[in-house]
Design an enzyme around this catalytic site. Structure first.
Site, mmCIF file in Angstrom:
data_model
loop_
_atom_site.group_PDB
_atom_site.id
_atom_site.type_symbol
_atom_site.label_atom_id
_atom_site.label_comp_id
_atom_site.label_asym_id
_atom_site.label_seq_id
_atom_site.Cartn_x
_atom_site.Cartn_y
_atom_site.Cartn_z
ATOM 1 N N CYS A 4 31.574 4.547 28.624
ATOM 2 C CA CYS A 4 31.255 4.579 30.059
ATOM 3 C C CYS A 4 30.221 5.681 30.277
ATOM 4 O O CYS A 4 30.487 6.858 29.997
ATOM 5 C CB CYS A 4 32.504 4.839 30.893
ATOM 6 S SG CYS A 4 32.136 5.165 32.630
ATOM 7 N N CYS A 7 31.477 8.448 32.540
ATOM 8 C CA CYS A 7 32.446 9.338 31.886
ATOM 9 C C CYS A 7 31.712 10.307 30.958
ATOM 10 O O CYS A 7 32.088 11.478 30.849
ATOM 11 C CB CYS A 7 33.492 8.525 31.124
ATOM 12 S SG CYS A 7 34.746 7.774 32.188
ATOM 13 N N ASP A 30 20.938 10.424 41.366
ATOM 14 C CA ASP A 30 20.692 9.138 40.712
ATOM 15 C C ASP A 30 19.402 9.227 39.897
ATOM 16 O O ASP A 30 18.410 9.817 40.324
ATOM 17 C CB ASP A 30 20.573 8.034 41.771
ATOM 18 C CG ASP A 30 20.675 6.642 41.170
ATOM 19 O OD1 ASP A 30 21.690 5.968 41.401
ATOM 20 O OD2 ASP A 30 19.716 6.227 40.463
ATOM 21 N N HIS A 46 38.625 7.528 35.612
ATOM 22 C CA HIS A 46 37.870 6.295 35.394
ATOM 23 C C HIS A 46 38.521 5.143 36.160
ATOM 24 O O HIS A 46 39.578 4.651 35.789
ATOM 25 C CB HIS A 46 37.782 5.936 33.908
ATOM 26 C CG HIS A 46 36.966 4.693 33.682
ATOM 27 N ND1 HIS A 46 35.592 4.714 33.554
ATOM 28 C CD2 HIS A 46 37.329 3.382 33.624
ATOM 29 C CE1 HIS A 46 35.155 3.487 33.401
ATOM 30 N NE2 HIS A 46 36.182 2.650 33.443
ATOM 31 N N ASN A 87 28.600 -0.683 45.374
ATOM 32 C CA ASN A 87 28.423 -2.020 44.812
ATOM 33 C C ASN A 87 29.665 -2.361 43.999
ATOM 34 O O ASN A 87 30.182 -1.522 43.262
ATOM 35 C CB ASN A 87 27.178 -2.057 43.921
ATOM 36 C CG ASN A 87 25.903 -1.833 44.713
ATOM 37 O OD1 ASN A 87 25.781 -2.260 45.846
ATOM 38 N ND2 ASN A 87 24.936 -1.144 44.105
ATOM 39 N N GLY A 93 26.155 -6.454 42.591
ATOM 40 C CA GLY A 93 25.063 -5.683 41.991
ATOM 41 C C GLY A 93 25.510 -4.423 41.281
ATOM 42 O O GLY A 93 24.698 -3.516 41.052
ATOM 43 N N HIS A 98 31.934 2.196 36.538
ATOM 44 C CA HIS A 98 32.747 3.362 36.934
ATOM 45 C C HIS A 98 32.483 3.528 38.425
ATOM 46 O O HIS A 98 31.324 3.737 38.816
ATOM 47 C CB HIS A 98 32.315 4.599 36.129
ATOM 48 C CG HIS A 98 33.138 5.834 36.375
ATOM 49 N ND1 HIS A 98 33.727 6.546 35.343
ATOM 50 C CD2 HIS A 98 33.456 6.500 37.514
ATOM 51 C CE1 HIS A 98 34.372 7.594 35.843
ATOM 52 N NE2 HIS A 98 34.208 7.585 37.171
ATOM 53 N N HIS A 100 31.459 4.245 41.935
ATOM 54 C CA HIS A 100 30.535 5.276 42.420
ATOM 55 C C HIS A 100 30.060 4.948 43.820
ATOM 56 O O HIS A 100 29.912 3.785 44.184
ATOM 57 C CB HIS A 100 29.349 5.456 41.472
ATOM 58 C CG HIS A 100 28.646 4.181 41.113
ATOM 59 N ND1 HIS A 100 29.140 3.308 40.173
ATOM 60 C CD2 HIS A 100 27.492 3.633 41.562
ATOM 61 C CE1 HIS A 100 28.322 2.273 40.054
ATOM 62 N NE2 HIS A 100 27.316 2.439 40.892
ATOM 63 N N HIS A 102 26.997 5.558 46.388
ATOM 64 C CA HIS A 102 25.608 5.978 46.550
ATOM 65 C C HIS A 102 25.480 6.654 47.915
ATOM 66 O O HIS A 102 25.771 6.034 48.944
ATOM 67 C CB HIS A 102 24.671 4.774 46.545
ATOM 68 C CG HIS A 102 24.604 4.005 45.258
ATOM 69 N ND1 HIS A 102 23.567 4.139 44.359
ATOM 70 C CD2 HIS A 102 25.433 3.065 44.741
ATOM 71 C CE1 HIS A 102 23.763 3.309 43.345
ATOM 72 N NE2 HIS A 102 24.885 2.654 43.552
HETATM 73 P P1 DGP Z 1 25.021 0.353 40.618
HETATM 74 O O1 DGP Z 1 23.968 -0.715 40.619
HETATM 75 O O2 DGP Z 1 25.697 0.462 41.953
HETATM 76 O O3 DGP Z 1 25.989 0.215 39.472
HETATM 77 O O4 DGP Z 1 24.248 1.726 40.455
HETATM 78 C C1 DGP Z 1 24.198 2.454 39.266
HETATM 79 C C2 DGP Z 1 23.271 3.608 39.498
HETATM 80 O O5 DGP Z 1 23.453 4.523 38.443
HETATM 81 C C3 DGP Z 1 21.792 3.250 39.522
HETATM 82 O O6 DGP Z 1 21.256 3.564 40.807
HETATM 83 C C4 DGP Z 1 21.161 4.107 38.456
HETATM 84 C C5 DGP Z 1 22.222 5.125 38.148
HETATM 85 N N1 DGP Z 1 22.278 5.516 36.759
HETATM 86 C C6 DGP Z 1 22.460 4.704 35.692
HETATM 87 N N2 DGP Z 1 22.479 5.418 34.554
HETATM 88 C C7 DGP Z 1 22.332 6.718 34.922
HETATM 89 C C8 DGP Z 1 22.277 7.937 34.179
HETATM 90 O O7 DGP Z 1 22.377 7.998 32.949
HETATM 91 N N3 DGP Z 1 22.094 9.079 34.902
HETATM 92 C C9 DGP Z 1 21.989 9.073 36.270
HETATM 93 N N4 DGP Z 1 21.816 10.243 36.880
HETATM 94 N N5 DGP Z 1 22.048 7.943 36.992
HETATM 95 C C10 DGP Z 1 22.205 6.777 36.314
#
Ligand code: DGP
Length: 115
Positions: A4, A7, A30, A46, A87, A93, A98, A100, A102
């Site tokens: 993950c 994680c 992000d 998690h 999401n 989407g 995990h 989250h 936004h």
């Molecule tokens: P979602 O589509 O809701 O699962 O958004 C996942 C978000 O996670 C996306 O906006 C980009 C962000 N993201 C993915 N990998 C990483 C990472 O390694 N580091 C950071 N800071 N953000 C990440």
């Protein structure tokens, strides 16, 4: 949880720009911001997605929303407003498995939340 990404970010195996951390919650920027402020707020536990909440997880969800308000203040978007997006699943989407939240703001966001 093995494999993950978030994680691994919690465990500092993958670097991130952390804006808040305590025993239960991590907030970090992000990697692909869609607005001047784009912070991801996650439970350290998690939980793979919103539909996988277990008994008592509502407590951490409540704490996350309170923390989002605090981060909005420190990011200076509390007064003008912001958007919180979760999401969930394939059609929702969700790319990272995990839970989250936004936190997006710092500009006037469009009124269409679906594409
Ligand atoms: P979602 O589509 O809701 O699962 O958004 C996942 C978000 O996670 C996306 O906006 C980009 C962000 N993201 C993915 N990998 C990483 C990472 O390694 N580091 C950071 N800071 N953000 C990440």
């Amino acid at each position: 949880m093995d494999n993950c990404i978030f994680c691994k970010i919690i465990n500092k195996e993958i670097p991130s720009t952390i804006v808040f951390e305590d025993d239960e919650i991590l907030a970090f920027r992000d990697i692909n911001p869609v607005a001047p402020v784009h912070v991801l707020v996650i439970p350290k536990k998690h939980i793979s997605k919103l539909t996988e909440l277990e008994e008592n997880d509502e407590v951490i969800i409540g704490k996350i929303y309170k923390k989002i308000n605090e981060i909005a203040k420190t990011e200076k978007i509390f007064e003008k407003g912001f958007r919180v997006i979760v999401n969930c699943g394939e059609d929702g989407g969700q790319e990272v498995g995990h839970l989250h939240f936004h936190l997006i703001g710092g500009k006037k966001l469009g009124t269409k939340i679906c594409q």
